[in-house]
Enzyme design. Structure first.
Site, PDB file in Angstrom:
ATOM      1  CG  HIS A 138      -0.963   1.258  -4.399  1.00  0.00           C
ATOM      2  ND1 HIS A 138      -0.760   0.894  -5.728  1.00  0.00           N
ATOM      3  CD2 HIS A 138      -1.652   0.223  -3.910  1.00  0.00           C
ATOM      4  CE1 HIS A 138      -1.067   0.012  -6.032  1.00  0.00           C
ATOM      5  NE2 HIS A 138      -1.785  -0.646  -4.871  1.00  0.00           N
ATOM      6  CD  GLU A 183      -2.846  -1.299   0.067  1.00  0.00           C
ATOM      7  OE1 GLU A 183      -2.964  -0.243  -0.822  1.00  0.00           O
ATOM      8  OE2 GLU A 183      -3.174  -2.425  -0.522  1.00  0.00           O
TER       9      GLU A 183
END
Length: 232
Positions: A106, A103
């Site tokens: 990202h 994550e």
């Protein structure tokens, strides 16, 4: 006139794709559960790993927070928040570290202007409309014999397939960034890194399956409308 018996494309195209998607989802769940029981030797929690990787990339303004659910982890570029699920945020498992690092990948993509993630963000509004209205518009157009509705519906659904296609490099790149960071920082040992890789590889299968489902549905719509036009 269109009849339900014409929709055998749903059986030969969409159902197999949906079975693949369900298998991929079960695969990621079982792999995550397996490595959730393997704790990393350095004692990092998912939240601590995310914070350290963000700081190493100069992303001090990006926050890390906990959200409810399992595997509900995501990064929101609008708020600059990495949201980690309950099974990741406070866990010291290898699976949690891998997901948290993914994550953060990202967030790094967004900060560095990674082109595919910018393209994906740009088409999300159209994709949301397409996923909701496309199939009803196509079937309404077939029923009413209005080609404009059919073509518009297919065009809308094509954006869903494009979104899933663009998602693949975004997700694979985020996983690669995560694994490279975990290895270069020695946050995970060699064997632990292998476990994290298996978790992220299983997760990647769900995106491949989502693309296959979208393409199968798009092909189904095209073939159905082709059959209807030949019958006219």
């Amino acid at each position: 006139m269109f009849g339900w018996y014409y929709d055998y494309y749903y059986i030969i195209l969409v159902i197999p794709a949906m079975i693949l998607a369900m298998w991929a989802q079960m695969k990621v769940s079982s792999t995550f559960n397996r490595y959730s029981r393997v704790l990393n030797m350095r004692g990092y929690t998912g939240a601590q790993a995310a914070r350290e990787i963000l700081d190493r990339n100069g992303l001090y303004h990006v926050q890390v927070r906990q959200v409810q659910g399992k595997l509900t982890d995501h990064f929101d570029p609008r708020t600059n928040v990495v949201s980690l699920s309950e099974s990741v945020y406070g866990s010291t498992s290898v699976a949690a570290i891998g997901v948290a690092a993914h994550e953060v990948g990202h967030a790094v993509q967004h900060a560095k202007g990674y082109a595919p993630i910018k393209l994906r963000a740009a088409i999300i509004p159209i994709t949301n409309i397409g996923s909701t209205l496309a199939i009803p518009l196509v079937f309404l157009g077939i029923f009413m014999q209005v080609d404009m509705l059919i073509n518009f519906g297919i065009l809308l659904f094509a954006t869903v397939a494009v979104f899933q296609l663009v998602t693949l490099p975004v997700e694979y790149n985020a996983s690669n960034r995560a694994l490279e960071t975990l290895e270069s920082t020695n946050m995970l040992g060699t064997e632990e890194l292998k476990g994290a890789k298996r978790v992220l590889s299983a997760a990647a299968l769900t995106y491949v399956a989502a693309l296959i489902v979208a393409v199968a549905n798009l092909l189904r719509l095209i073939l159905l409308t082709g059959d209807r036009r030949r019958d006219d």
